[in-house]
Design an enzyme around this catalytic site. Structure first.
Site, PDB file in Angstrom:
ATOM      1  N   ASP A 242       0.853  -1.183   0.000  1.00  0.00           N
ATOM      2  CA  ASP A 242       0.000   0.000   0.000  1.00  0.00           C
ATOM      3  C   ASP A 242       0.894   1.240   0.000  1.00  0.00           C
ATOM      4  OD1 ASP A 242      -2.984   0.944   0.662  1.00  0.00           O
ATOM      5  OD2 ASP A 242      -1.576   2.195   1.804  1.00  0.00           O
ATOM      6  N   ILE A 243       0.474   2.275  -0.724  1.00  0.00           N
ATOM      7  CA  ILE A 243       1.248   3.516  -0.780  1.00  0.00           C
ATOM      8  C   ILE A 243       1.024   4.317   0.512  1.00  0.00           C
ATOM      9  CG2 ILE A 243       1.680   5.641  -2.077  1.00  0.00           C
ATOM     10  CD1 ILE A 243       0.454   4.214  -4.514  1.00  0.00           C
ATOM     11  N   ASN A 250      -2.441  12.885  -3.687  1.00  0.00           N
ATOM     12  CA  ASN A 250      -3.564  13.377  -4.477  1.00  0.00           C
ATOM     13  C   ASN A 250      -3.922  14.812  -4.113  1.00  0.00           C
ATOM     14  OD1 ASN A 250      -4.111  11.161  -6.174  1.00  0.00           O
ATOM     15  ND2 ASN A 250      -5.269  10.124  -4.569  1.00  0.00           N
ATOM     16  N   ASP A 259      -2.550   9.220 -10.333  1.00  0.00           N
ATOM     17  CA  ASP A 259      -2.665   8.131 -11.313  1.00  0.00           C
ATOM     18  C   ASP A 259      -1.307   7.790 -11.916  1.00  0.00           C
ATOM     19  OD1 ASP A 259      -5.355   8.059 -10.832  1.00  0.00           O
ATOM     20  OD2 ASP A 259      -5.931   9.126 -12.667  1.00  0.00           O
ATOM     21  N   GLU A 286      -5.112   2.297  -3.825  1.00  0.00           N
ATOM     22  CA  GLU A 286      -3.647   2.292  -3.871  1.00  0.00           C
ATOM     23  C   GLU A 286      -3.068   0.992  -3.314  1.00  0.00           C
ATOM     24  OE1 GLU A 286      -4.704   4.495   0.008  1.00  0.00           O
ATOM     25  OE2 GLU A 286      -5.546   4.141  -1.978  1.00  0.00           O
TER      26      GLU A 286
END
Length: 369
Positions: A242-243, A250, A259, A286
């Site tokens: 996971d980021i 964002n 994106d 994500e």
């Protein structure tokens, strides 16, 4: 269309063989109809025996060839194709020569009528059956009709009948051409439909943004991999990544920049986990998952660390801006047993991801018993 014909020629050859099967038996039956009911065989035994043995022999050889190819040869070769062509052409030529001899004999009006009817019927059926290969249909047309046409024109000078046979031969050539076009049009449409179906199936299994597999595909692949690992007693490794603070990416740079970062992450995943059997998928948002079958000791953890370091070093450029973000990963491994469920492996990997997040992020957490 030429390329398509070449690509699907095995299918076409198989169609031709199936279409010609009935004709193999038709020759023998038609020959018996010509030779025996009116007693022609007994009036001309030597010639009748010759043609009876020739027609029967070539038909038996063709049946043997079809049987051998259907049982022992999965893909046709040039030799198989040539043998099929020769069998069709030789059978047609033998019948054409017999027809020519009968048609110019004095008397024998009943036999001539039966021969003419049988020849026209065989020609019609053969030209239609062989229409997928227009050359074969035309050659068959010539070999089965034109010996009689030539004999009638030169020996008996029966020009009305010659004219009718020439018109019939021309008509059958036209019909063969038309059926050939219809056959290939239908086959092209079928092939294009299959290609479109495969494309749609592929799209339904892919994530549109990253080009990775989607969750739907992963769930199916995970189920199959679990069954294989259970059957073969092999280790199955699952990685969830996971980021870190992706919402901030964002918010700070915009969703288009986010994106682009997701695409970069997907590309990096496929560069690290690059075995053909490794399943890399976007699980949602994500979050990404990697499924590794039969991984060696420590391989899943080693690759996870490599991926984490590469992402930490990555600088994603988007519209003159530089985007940086780290990732956290949870790793779980298991050799499936009859009393375990694959959901438990997924839950353990997810728990390790949560642990990595709680421990400060930008790290790999590994499940241990």
């Amino acid at each position: 269309m030429a390329n398509l014909k070449q690509d699907i020629s095995p299918r076409v050859l198989d169609d031709l063989k199936k279409r010609s099967l009935a004709g193999v038996f038709t020759y023998t039956i038609a020959l018996c109809v010509v030779l025996f009911p009116d007693g022609y065989y007994y009036r001309n035994p030597q010639m009748s025996n010759w043609f009876l043995w020739l027609i029967t022999g070539i038909c038996v050889l063709r049946l043997i060839q079809l049987f051998i190819e259907s049982k022992f040869i999965s893909r046709p070769t040039r030799l198989n194709t040539c043998l099929f062509w020769v069998g069709v052409v030789v059978t047609g030529l033998i019948w054409g020569v017999l027809s020519a001899i009968v048609m110019v004999q004095p008397g024998e009006e009943n036999v001539k009528l039966m021969m003419l009817v049988c020849t026209i019927g065989i020609c019609s059926g053969g030209c239609s059956a062989f229409s997928p290969d227009l050359r074969l249909a035309l050659v068959f047309n010539v070999f089965i009709l034109w010996p009689s046409i030539f004999a009638l024109a030169t020996v008996t000078e029966n020009f009305p009948l010659v004219s009718l046979l020439v018109m019939f031969s021309t008509y059958m050539a036209f019909m063969s051409s038309r059926q050939n076009t219809e056959y290939w049009t239908a086959l092209n449409n079928e092939t294009l439909l299959k290609e479109k179906t495969r494309d749609l199936e592929k799209l339904s299994n892919m994530d549109g943004l990253t080009g990775l597999y989607n969750r739907r595909f992963f769930d199916t692949a995970f189920k199959l991999a679990w069954q294989r690992a259970l059957r073969n007693r092999q280790r199955l490794s699952l990685i969830i990544c996971d980021i870190d603070y992706f919402k901030q990416v964002n918010d700070a740079h915009g969703h288009q920049a986010g994106d682009e970062f997701l695409r970069t992450m997907a590309h990096t995943l496929t560069q690290v986990f690059k075995r053909q059997t490794d399943i890399v998928a976007r699980y949602g948002g994500e979050e990404f998952v990697v499924l590794i079958e039969d991984a060696g000791d420590g391989r899943a953890v080693e690759l996870s660390e490599r991926f984490r370091r590469q992402m930490a070093d990555n600088r994603v450029r988007f519209e003159a801006r530089t985007i940086r973000a780290t990732v956290s990963l949870g790793v779980a491994e298991e050799v499936p047993a009859a009393d375990t469920q694959r959901e438990s492996l997924l839950a353990r990997a997810d728990a390790m991801l949560y642990k990595a997040k709680q421990s400060g992020r930008n790290r790999v957490a590994v499940y241990t018993d």
